[in-house]
Design an enzyme around this catalytic site. Structure first.
Site, short mmCIF file in Angstrom:
data_model
loop_
_atom_site.label_atom_id
_atom_site.label_comp_id
_atom_site.label_asym_id
_atom_site.label_seq_id
_atom_site.Cartn_x
_atom_site.Cartn_y
_atom_site.Cartn_z
N SER A 1 -20.12 1.42 -34.70
CA SER A 1 -19.00 1.62 -33.78
C SER A 1 -18.34 0.31 -33.42
O SER A 1 -17.21 0.29 -32.95
CB SER A 1 -19.50 2.26 -32.49
N ASN B 1 -12.76 1.91 -30.70
CA ASN B 1 -13.58 1.60 -29.53
C ASN B 1 -13.06 0.45 -28.69
O ASN B 1 -13.42 0.30 -27.54
CB ASN B 1 -15.03 1.38 -29.95
N HIS C 1 -15.99 4.37 -40.43
CA HIS C 1 -16.31 4.78 -39.05
C HIS C 1 -15.79 6.19 -38.78
O HIS C 1 -14.60 6.39 -38.52
CB HIS C 1 -15.68 3.74 -38.09
N GLU D 1 -11.97 5.64 -39.44
CA GLU D 1 -11.44 4.28 -39.36
C GLU D 1 -12.09 3.49 -40.50
O GLU D 1 -13.33 3.41 -40.56
CB GLU D 1 -11.86 3.71 -38.00
#
Ligand SMILES: NC(=O)c1ccc[n+]([C@@H]2O[C@H](COP(=O)([O-])OP(=O)(O)OC[C@H]3O[C@@H](n4cnc5c(N)ncnc54)[C@H](O)[C@@H]3O)[C@@H](O)[C@H]2O)c1
Length: 290
Positions: free
Chosen positions: A127, A198, A148, A160
């Site tokens: 992450s 994130n 991701h 991602e």
């Protein structure tokens, strides 16, 4: 057709490290796309739990008539589980989705670099840990990339795709095409702590936890404000419970370490919950009780 496209077609066996909520979701979408999957974990019971979660998810899709029973069985039969990392030698592409701890991931990548043939791409579902730092553990940094997925993997469309400094165009192109093969929409990000998703999401969740910590509002009200006021499908505290509070804390620590900017300091209440073993849905208790 470029080289990447040609090589993509040779990916037949897909390795997944970690059978937790992300790992089993990734294994499911890879198997549903027709690939053979090898999914590992450190203990047989964890791997079996991951496989059972895939079975349950597929049964739900059969009940909803999204897939036939035969398709569900075929998808499940394509997923093999193991506790032996050496079994990744059979994979043409590996994605690591183990616990969000840097040293743990470093060890896995050093091992994968030894076990997997040199042409194999090693992806990570991290992450927030910098891809370059993970890639530096291997002798193939050009074949290391961030892949991701979002939670829950079978439902969420986005992946991602994160380029490390050394990631080659071919690695990027094969990964991008695999995302599409899995029925996902990829988006490209560069290698900075938290990437795009994130970097934006986690400070918002952390701020919601500060609102609870400072009694700005009760948990239900904080979540209602963000759901109805901002049109988010879930409130940030319920989302934190879904992601896992340990994962949220690990991401905030990575942002804080990476930028040395106090705006990324994790809320003390988040740390307190994690220390108490209140990890959200996966432990039965977080901001809410499950
Ligand atoms: N939870 C989310 O919403 C989310 C979203 C995107 C990415 N991620 C990332 O995905 C990764 C996994 O997160 P998760 O939510 O599935 O965590 P999880 O706790 O549900 O699962 C992690 C699994 O990894 C296993 N594991 C630990 N060490 C291992 C090893 N050496 N080999 C094989 N397996 C090992 C654990 O036993 C566990 O089953 C983390 O890097 C996390 O940051 C999580």
């Amino acid at each position: 057709m470029n080289n990447g496209e040609k090589k993509n077609m040779t990916v037949k066996t897909f390795g997944v490290i970690g059978s937790g909520q992300m790992g089993n979701g990734i294994a499911q979408v890879a198997a549903a796309s027709g690939l053979q999957v090898v999914m590992s974990d450190v203990k047989q019971e964890f791997a079996e739990k991951g496989l059972a979660a895939i079975g349950k998810n597929l049964n739900r899709l059969v009940e909803k008539e999204k897939i036939s029973q035969a398709d569900g069985q075929a998808i499940l039969s394509r997923v093999k589980i193991t506790t032996n990392l050496e079994d990744m030698a059979a994979a043409d592409y590996v994605v690591e989705a183990a616990t969000e701890r840097e040293e743990l991931k470093f060890g896995i990548f050093r091992e994968l670099d030894r076990i997997c043939p040199p042409h194999v791409i090693l992806g990570t579902n991290t992450s927030s840990i910098p891809i370059g730092r993970i890639a530096a553990q291997t002798d193939r940094p050009e074949k290391v990339i961030g892949m991701h997925f979002m939670n829950p993997v079978p439902v969420m469309k986005l992946v991602e795709v994160i380029r490390g400094l050394a990631t080659s165009d071919e690695t990027f192109s094969i990964t991008w095409q695999l995302c599409e093969k899995f029925g996902k929409t990829p988006a490209e990000a560069n290698d900075f702590p938290g990437f795009i998703a994130n970097r934006i999401l986690m400070p918002m969740i952390n701020e919601a936890i500060f609102c609870l910590y400072q009694s700005v509002g009760k948990k239900e009200d904080i979540d209602t404000v963000m759901k109805l006021g901002m049109n988010h499908p879930m409130g940030p505290l319920a989302l934190a419970d879904l992601i896992g509070l340990d994962t949220c804390l690990a991401i905030m620590e990575t942002l804080y370490d990476g930028f040395k900017d106090s705006k990324y300091r994790p809320c003390p209440l988040l740390r307190k919950y994690v220390e108490a073993g209140w990890l959200g849905r996966k432990s039965g208790k977080g901001f809410y009780t499950y």
